[in-house]
Design a protein around this motif. Structure first.
Motif, mmCIF file in Angstrom:
data_model
loop_
_atom_site.group_PDB
_atom_site.id
_atom_site.type_symbol
_atom_site.label_atom_id
_atom_site.label_comp_id
_atom_site.label_asym_id
_atom_site.label_seq_id
_atom_site.Cartn_x
_atom_site.Cartn_y
_atom_site.Cartn_z
ATOM 1 N N GLU A 106 -3.253 19.598 11.376
ATOM 2 C CA GLU A 106 -4.147 18.295 11.886
ATOM 3 C C GLU A 106 -3.228 17.048 11.675
ATOM 4 O O GLU A 106 -2.151 17.204 10.798
ATOM 5 N N HIS A 107 -3.578 15.805 11.966
ATOM 6 C CA HIS A 107 -2.935 14.647 11.716
ATOM 7 C C HIS A 107 -3.146 14.263 10.208
ATOM 8 O O HIS A 107 -4.262 14.598 9.803
ATOM 9 N N ILE A 108 -2.279 13.947 9.459
ATOM 10 C CA ILE A 108 -2.312 13.380 8.326
ATOM 11 C C ILE A 108 -2.447 11.919 8.120
ATOM 12 O O ILE A 108 -1.740 11.376 9.026
ATOM 13 N N THR A 109 -2.691 11.332 7.057
ATOM 14 C CA THR A 109 -2.329 9.974 6.466
ATOM 15 C C THR A 109 -1.958 10.129 5.152
ATOM 16 O O THR A 109 -2.150 10.771 4.194
ATOM 17 N N LEU A 110 -0.531 9.418 5.061
ATOM 18 C CA LEU A 110 0.451 9.550 3.944
ATOM 19 C C LEU A 110 0.261 7.968 3.405
ATOM 20 O O LEU A 110 0.742 7.004 4.214
ATOM 21 N N CYS A 111 0.119 7.852 2.270
ATOM 22 C CA CYS A 111 0.181 6.687 1.508
ATOM 23 C C CYS A 111 -0.616 5.518 2.346
ATOM 24 O O CYS A 111 -0.285 4.579 2.387
ATOM 25 N N GLY A 112 -1.687 5.899 2.811
ATOM 26 C CA GLY A 112 -2.470 4.918 3.490
ATOM 27 C C GLY A 112 -2.314 4.609 4.999
ATOM 28 O O GLY A 112 -2.666 3.763 5.537
ATOM 29 N N HIS A 113 -1.243 5.414 5.382
ATOM 30 C CA HIS A 113 -0.777 5.172 7.029
ATOM 31 C C HIS A 113 -0.907 6.514 7.853
ATOM 32 O O HIS A 113 -0.384 7.472 7.380
ATOM 33 N N THR A 122 -6.815 12.878 8.550
ATOM 34 C CA THR A 122 -6.832 11.681 9.156
ATOM 35 C C THR A 122 -8.334 11.696 9.529
ATOM 36 O O THR A 122 -9.091 10.744 9.726
ATOM 37 N N ALA A 123 -8.987 12.984 10.096
ATOM 38 C CA ALA A 123 -10.169 13.227 10.439
ATOM 39 C C ALA A 123 -11.180 13.177 9.465
ATOM 40 O O ALA A 123 -12.243 12.561 9.604
ATOM 41 N N VAL A 126 0.690 -1.138 0.063
ATOM 42 C CA VAL A 126 -0.082 -0.058 -0.102
ATOM 43 C C VAL A 126 0.786 1.276 -0.067
ATOM 44 O O VAL A 126 0.635 2.166 -0.882
ATOM 45 N N PHE A 127 1.769 1.352 0.763
ATOM 46 C CA PHE A 127 2.875 2.425 1.006
ATOM 47 C C PHE A 127 3.379 2.660 -0.477
ATOM 48 O O PHE A 127 3.782 3.803 -1.056
ATOM 49 N N ARG A 128 3.883 1.370 -1.009
ATOM 50 C CA ARG A 128 4.593 1.686 -2.105
ATOM 51 C C ARG A 128 3.817 2.223 -3.291
ATOM 52 O O ARG A 128 4.248 2.979 -4.196
ATOM 53 N N ALA A 129 2.510 1.730 -3.412
ATOM 54 C CA ALA A 129 1.640 2.142 -4.477
ATOM 55 C C ALA A 129 1.161 3.715 -4.183
ATOM 56 O O ALA A 129 1.152 4.640 -5.303
ATOM 57 N N GLY A 130 1.294 4.321 -2.910
ATOM 58 C CA GLY A 130 1.156 5.855 -2.557
ATOM 59 C C GLY A 130 2.386 6.518 -3.110
ATOM 60 O O GLY A 130 2.221 7.220 -3.490
ATOM 61 N N ILE A 131 3.523 5.977 -2.756
ATOM 62 C CA ILE A 131 4.733 6.639 -3.313
ATOM 63 C C ILE A 131 4.923 6.960 -4.989
ATOM 64 O O ILE A 131 4.925 7.833 -5.561
#
Length: 498
Positions: free
Chosen positions: A421-428, A181-182, A63-68
């Protein structure tokens, strides 16, 4: 410590050699882009950026790889570009990138991880400062450590060359490639813009000619600006030629003249943004003023405890303060478009190593200093001089003078604005962020990064120079606490007298 470090280094050194991902084709030549003067200097100085991100869940590598691939590479051309020399000048040339070549999952010693996961992660990140990057590929890489720590479930480390971009452009890239994230349907929110919406200095509008007193004040402000700029310009040139800070325990024995990379250790701790705002409001200053004051207080506390020099009246040292020359009125626009490259300048920021009965005196001095710097064109002067040297002389001369300039100051200081605010990067989900650099000649670099309702203080220290670096980090936390308590005391005292 050495065993963990050696295990971390060997785990990377023994990774299998992958085929080069760079394939520069003629059809990509239309995407060529010349490297900026600051980027060329960073290339010659060989400075790197390290971003440690604590994740809120275990790493899902696919998932992270796909996000990159779909976010970072698609939005930021520098991540899919290599440096190519053309007629003696470097250019960015876009190429085909194999993402797997830039993903590293190290094998750490299980015993070291079980003994102390925070230390194992810290040792591994520190080991990166001694490991070269493959110049045949785009100069960035992600390291994934699926190790639970007190602050995060897992950790990812982004390392990239400073010639790709500065901290501000990197932060906008991460925010543009992430979601709230929210509310995953939108981009993360930015902090409210400050009162100043342009560069550090802005021209004042001319008052009506009929207002004699206002017109006189307007003319006087420009006279003060000219004088301060002249003084700062002379001090800048004097620093390049001969003016150097005294040798203290904060400076390397060789003055930082060696060009080889030293082993750097990266430490970070969280401060409350609300506490900083409390001091800011009470002192009628800026967040930067408070952070400069905290830095001065922490270094003073460390110095006098370490040296035992209790009779010292005070030592004036200087920091190399990095300044983002982009306007700050359109941050969300930058997140949407992704600011690119290096648009940096600097100024000399003195700070005093001194003992004060009132901890707020450190903030008062910082406030006076920064007000003085805002009535000067030092930032613009430094930028123009740097670009002039690179354009009309050579990059070697420009980088030599910059390195000389940095070796004659004591620390490097920087403050970066992050998401509100909190973020979600590449599904994390990202629990925390800590940004720093290495390759600079100073033995100590202090970065501040606000994220959600916290401010991370991040130290990059020469491991040999600061064997008790964690105590130095504790001094930053304690100094912030002392300044906050002093603020509350003075506020109550003023209310009582009113």
């Amino acid at each position: 410590m050495e065993e963990t470090m050696n295990a971390a280094i060997s785990s990377v050194a023994t990774l299998p050699k992958l085929p080069l991902s760079v394939r520069v084709h003629r059809e990509t030549e239309c995407a060529d882009e010349p490297m900026s003067p600051i980027g060329r200097i960073m290339e010659d100085l060989d400075v790197y950026i390290v971003v440690v991100m604590g994740l809120g869940k275990p790493v899902n590598l696919p998932v992270f790889r796909a996000g990159i691939e779909t976010e970072l590479l698609a939005r930021f051309p520098r991540f899919r570009s290599v440096q190519v020399m053309e007629f003696g000048k470097p250019r960015w040339v876009q190429t085909t990138v194999n993402v797997d070549d830039h993903i590293i999952v190290p094998r750490l010693d299980p015993a070291a991880v079980a003994c102390g996961p925070e230390k194992a992660v810290e040792d591994y990140v520190s080991s990166l400062s001694m490991l070269p990057m493959d110049r045949g590929r785009p100069l960035w890489e992600f390291h994934f450590l699926d190790i639970p720590t007190s602050e995060a479930t897992s950790t990812t480390v982004l390392r990239l060359h400073h010639s790709i971009g500065d901290g501000a452009s990197l932060m906008t890239l991460l925010m543009a490639s992430s979601l709230s994230t929210a509310d995953p349907a939108r981009l993360p929110a930015m902090p409210p813009p400050p009162k100043r919406t342009g560069p550090i200095y802005q021209r004042r509008p001319r008052p009506p000619l009929s207002s004699g007193e206002a017109l006189l004040a307007w003319v006087w402000s420009y006279l003060v600006l000219a004088w301060n700029t002249l003084v700062d310009g002379v001090l800048l040139l004097a620093t390049m030629l001969f003016l150097s800070d005294p040798h203290t325990l904060f400076k390397r024995a060789d003055g930082g003249s060696s060009k080889s990379h030293r082993h750097m250790r990266f430490l970070h701790r969280s401060l409350s943004l609300d506490d900083v705002k409390l001091v800011k409001t009470a002192m009628n200053c800026t967040i930067n003023d408070v952070l400069v004051g905290v830095t001065s207080a922490a270094l003073s506390q460390y110095y006098f405890r370490k040296s035992g020099d209790i009779n010292a009246k005070g030592i004036c040292l200087r920091s190399f303060l990095l300044v983002n020359t982009r306007t700050v009125s359109s941050r969300q626009t930058y997140v949407t478009k992704v600011a690119t490259g290096n648009k940096l300048s600097s100024l000399i920021c003195p700070f005093h190593i001194a003992l004060h009965d009132d901890p707020l005196e450190h903030v008062r001095k910082a406030k006076r200093l920064m007000l003085r710097k805002k009535s000067s064109l030092e930032v613009m002067f430094t930028q123009v001089v740097g670009e002039f040297l690179v354009k009309y002389f050579t990059v070697k001369i420009g980088s030599f003078l910059l390195r000389l300039f940095m070796t004659r100051t004591t620390i490097m200081l920087s403050n970066i604005v992050g998401p509100a605010e909190h973020i979600t990067l590449c599904g994390h989900p990202v629990a925390f962020m800590a940004t720093s650099v290495y390759g600079q000649p100073q033995a100590l670099t202090v970065h501040y990064l606000n994220y959600d309702n916290t401010i991370k203080v991040i130290l990059a220290v020469d491991d040999a120079q600061f064997p008790d670096c964690h105590q130095l980090l504790d001094d930053f936390v304690e100094s912030m606490m002392l300044i906050k308590e002093a603020t509350k005391f003075h506020t109550l005292k003023s209310i009582r007298f009113d």
